[in-house]
Design a protein around this motif. Sequence first.
Motif, PDB file in Angstrom:
ATOM      1  N   THR A 196       0.230   4.570  -2.206  1.00 13.47           N
ATOM      2  CA  THR A 196       0.050   5.894  -1.606  1.00 13.47           C
ATOM      3  C   THR A 196       1.033   6.893  -2.211  1.00 13.47           C
ATOM      4  OG1 THR A 196      -0.606   4.799   0.433  1.00 13.47           O
ATOM      5  CG2 THR A 196      -0.037   7.135   0.602  1.00 13.47           C
ATOM      6  N   ASP A 197       2.282   6.464  -2.371  1.00 15.02           N
ATOM      7  CA  ASP A 197       3.273   7.353  -2.994  1.00 15.02           C
ATOM      8  C   ASP A 197       2.838   7.773  -4.391  1.00 15.02           C
ATOM      9  OD1 ASP A 197       5.058   7.572  -0.912  1.00 15.02           O
ATOM     10  OD2 ASP A 197       6.269   5.842  -1.525  1.00 15.02           O
ATOM     11  N   ILE A 198       2.290   6.820  -5.153  1.00 19.77           N
ATOM     12  CA  ILE A 198       1.862   7.132  -6.521  1.00 19.77           C
ATOM     13  C   ILE A 198       0.708   8.137  -6.499  1.00 19.77           C
ATOM     14  CG2 ILE A 198       0.756   6.160  -8.589  1.00 19.77           C
ATOM     15  CD1 ILE A 198       3.646   5.357  -8.412  1.00 19.77           C
ATOM     16  N   VAL A 199      -0.299   7.858  -5.662  1.00 20.63           N
ATOM     17  CA  VAL A 199      -1.463   8.738  -5.601  1.00 20.63           C
ATOM     18  C   VAL A 199      -1.041  10.158  -5.218  1.00 20.63           C
ATOM     19  CG1 VAL A 199      -3.588   9.192  -4.319  1.00 20.63           C
ATOM     20  CG2 VAL A 199      -3.126   6.902  -5.169  1.00 20.63           C
ATOM     21  N   ARG A 200      -0.035  10.250  -4.337  1.00 19.54           N
ATOM     22  CA  ARG A 200       0.416  11.580  -3.889  1.00 19.54           C
ATOM     23  C   ARG A 200       1.481  12.171  -4.804  1.00 19.54           C
ATOM     24  NH1 ARG A 200       0.022  10.375   2.491  1.00 19.54           N
ATOM     25  NH2 ARG A 200      -2.236  10.106   2.453  1.00 19.54           N
TER      26      ARG A 200
ATOM     27  N   GLN B 141      10.074   8.204  -5.070  1.00 17.36           N
ATOM     28  CA  GLN B 141      10.102   7.350  -3.881  1.00 17.36           C
ATOM     29  C   GLN B 141       9.525   5.972  -4.193  1.00 17.36           C
ATOM     30  OE1 GLN B 141      11.568   7.742  -0.929  1.00 17.36           O
ATOM     31  NE2 GLN B 141      10.882   5.638  -0.524  1.00 17.36           N
ATOM     32  N   ALA B 142       8.404   5.946  -4.925  1.00 16.35           N
ATOM     33  CA  ALA B 142       7.786   4.658  -5.279  1.00 16.35           C
ATOM     34  C   ALA B 142       8.741   3.827  -6.132  1.00 16.35           C
ATOM     35  CB  ALA B 142       6.469   4.893  -6.021  1.00 16.35           C
ATOM     36  N   GLY B 143       9.408   4.473  -7.063  1.00 18.52           N
ATOM     37  CA  GLY B 143      10.357   3.765  -7.921  1.00 18.52           C
ATOM     38  C   GLY B 143      11.510   3.181  -7.125  1.00 18.52           C
TER      39      GLY B 143
ATOM     40  N   THR C 187      11.432   2.320  -3.960  1.00 22.35           N
ATOM     41  CA  THR C 187      10.923   1.191  -3.165  1.00 22.35           C
ATOM     42  C   THR C 187      10.816  -0.070  -4.017  1.00 22.35           C
ATOM     43  OG1 THR C 187       9.621   2.807  -1.934  1.00 22.35           O
ATOM     44  CG2 THR C 187       9.085   0.494  -1.574  1.00 22.35           C
ATOM     45  N   LEU C 188      10.343   0.097  -5.256  1.00 21.18           N
ATOM     46  CA  LEU C 188      10.189  -1.073  -6.133  1.00 21.18           C
ATOM     47  C   LEU C 188      11.546  -1.757  -6.373  1.00 21.18           C
ATOM     48  CD1 LEU C 188       7.601   0.417  -8.644  1.00 21.18           C
ATOM     49  CD2 LEU C 188       7.278  -1.695  -7.347  1.00 21.18           C
ATOM     50  N   VAL C 189      12.560  -0.965  -6.656  1.00 24.38           N
ATOM     51  CA  VAL C 189      13.889  -1.549  -6.897  1.00 24.38           C
ATOM     52  C   VAL C 189      14.431  -2.196  -5.620  1.00 24.38           C
ATOM     53  CG1 VAL C 189      16.300  -1.022  -7.493  1.00 24.38           C
ATOM     54  CG2 VAL C 189      14.421   0.009  -8.805  1.00 24.38           C
ATOM     55  N   GLU C 190      14.198  -1.542  -4.484  1.00 22.03           N
ATOM     56  CA  GLU C 190      14.648  -2.125  -3.206  1.00 22.03           C
ATOM     57  C   GLU C 190      14.002  -3.476  -2.954  1.00 22.03           C
ATOM     58  OE1 GLU C 190      15.303   2.035  -0.770  1.00 22.03           O
ATOM     59  OE2 GLU C 190      13.653   0.703  -0.186  1.00 22.03           O
ATOM     60  N   ARG C 191      12.721  -3.550  -3.286  1.00 20.75           N
ATOM     61  CA  ARG C 191      12.011  -4.824  -3.068  1.00 20.75           C
ATOM     62  C   ARG C 191      12.566  -5.935  -3.943  1.00 20.75           C
ATOM     63  NH1 ARG C 191       6.245  -4.832  -1.417  1.00 20.75           N
ATOM     64  NH2 ARG C 191       6.143  -6.332  -3.108  1.00 20.75           N
TER      65      ARG C 191
ATOM     66  N   GLY D  95       0.806  -1.206   0.000  1.00 20.47           N
ATOM     67  CA  GLY D  95       0.000   0.000   0.000  1.00 20.47           C
ATOM     68  C   GLY D  95       0.844   1.263   0.000  1.00 20.47           C
ATOM     69  N   ALA D  96       2.055   1.173   0.594  1.00 22.28           N
ATOM     70  CA  ALA D  96       2.912   2.355   0.667  1.00 22.28           C
ATOM     71  C   ALA D  96       3.263   2.858  -0.735  1.00 22.28           C
ATOM     72  CB  ALA D  96       4.187   2.019   1.433  1.00 22.28           C
ATOM     73  N   ILE D  97       3.497   1.920  -1.654  1.00 17.44           N
ATOM     74  CA  ILE D  97       3.836   2.322  -3.022  1.00 17.44           C
ATOM     75  C   ILE D  97       2.632   3.000  -3.678  1.00 17.44           C
ATOM     76  CG2 ILE D  97       4.440   1.453  -5.321  1.00 17.44           C
ATOM     77  CD1 ILE D  97       6.127  -0.693  -3.867  1.00 17.44           C
TER      78      ILE D  97
END
Length: 567
Positions: A169-173, A178-180, A182-186, A165-167
């Motif tokens: 939320t980042d996209i919606v805001r 930041q979302a990008g 997080t995706l690479v970190e995951r 959900g954090a990703i």
Amino acid sequence: MSRPRLLIVGIDGATWKLMRPWIEDGSLPTLADLVRRGSSGQLLSVPNMHSPAAWTSFMTGTNPGKHGIFFFSERAPGSYQLRPINGGRREGKTMWRLLSDGGFRVGVLNVPMTYPAESLGEGFMIAGMDAPRATSARFTHPETLAVEIEQHVRRGVLQTGLISGAIGTDIVRGRYAQAGKTLVERVNLRTAVCDYLLRTRPTDVFAVVYTETDGAQHFFWRFVDPSHPDYRPGEAVRYGAVIRDVYRAIDRGVAGMMARHKPDAVLIVSDHGFGPAFGPQGSMQFLQLLLEALGFMVPLHEGLTENAAPARRSGLHRRVLRQILSAAPWVLPQNMRTLLRRVPGVRAVRRSAGYRLDWARSRAFCAGCPGEVFVNLRGREPEGCVEPGVEYERVREEIIAALGRCRDADGRPIIAEIRRREELYHGPHADKAGDLFVRLVDRAITSVSLDGKVIEIPRRLLGRRRVRSGFHRPEGIFILAGAGIQQGAALEGLRLYDVAPTVLYYLGLPIPAALDGRVALEAFAASFTAARPPSYVDDRQEGGPEVVYSLEEAGAVEERLRDLGYL
Ligand SMILES: [Zn+2]
């Protein structure tokens, strides 16, 4: 090669459309090398292109009509209510089970729809996105594996694979960077788990699915595709690299795993392809809106077409929401209603699933899997009003004809295809699918007209395309490279159902006759196939133990589906 070693890497939603240019420009050196020295081509997804159905077909070699999993949810028998499901609903053996029973040590990580984790003898399994959370009981088998990984790799390193959900939320805001990140970190966290497992637990077959590509492409597609209506060159410069960075992280992960595992062959697959979402594509609300406007769905009170009108939209939703939550909506189970009360901004969820129909007059409805339409059939549905037989067929024909006559602003059709259920699925669970499956055209649709009448599309539906700008397509990817595999062969006509039989064949095991797929013999070197004709066995299919979610677990699963825009 007595007991060959195989590395299987699933890349959720991977598409040649993006991968080819990146293979050619050197961005994906490992995948480029595998394509060069192996056989590769398109891999056709399951008809509805949804990950739960697709990954289950990948690992069982059967169509959803046989394995019974079509989506993240299904309707409770004799009810209009949806309930989330997990891999425990699957009928038929996975290839992991067949390989393990055949004497292979098998390790499986984060393949969607594998919760509860199967016992694989000397091997292990870490379940996927259908698990309530990574700390759930039976998320790993053996169960102690979860604690061991958290201790040795890093606390919190285990994931279910569903985009958090954090990703969302980042996209919606608008926090795309930041979302990008997080995706690479995951991706890198999952690779770290793979590395630990490959170091500490020798396996013959190791399989992992990376799901971050799916999320990245849902959210970032409009930054890489100039054909998307919300493509902006300035934004493309800033965020256009995110999807590629996710693929690159996976490419590095594959290289690392190959170095550790030293496989005889590597198999790379995706469950479906990807393309632009122009707004209503993949949205159940849009189909509901059309069916309501065409008179097939009749709302009890305020309908979707009405509350789309600007004058009635403002300030209304809190009151309507309360009304709906207290009035036993037809598809919302109790636990979800409880959840909704706590979630801010529930309007989209309510509108997608929470309004009530006049069942006596509704001849069709949508429930669960986007794209599917159910006839409100007497005897099958709790308040069915359409007689089986001639009337059922007539309703299907009327829907096909009416949707087929719908036109966009330029007078072109808006429907790419409508298929009857029996054209797509066969087997004991085929009747779980909608009576019709509808696919929209690959174009922006900003207005719909039928026989001169204009159907207004609410702005909120069009606005979705900025949040979720990419959506699934049928054409996935298949790469197989290694000992015994043809070099540089271009494969054609492969389907997801073919993967399991092809894996069993390569590893020298007999193929259950009930599988729907075929062995992709053309992927192998002539010397390999000449010595080994495929063998088949009559193997009775068996189901796994069903695990029913607790109320709280079901809430957690549904919340994440909502974040993804599926509910
Ligand atoms: Zn997928």
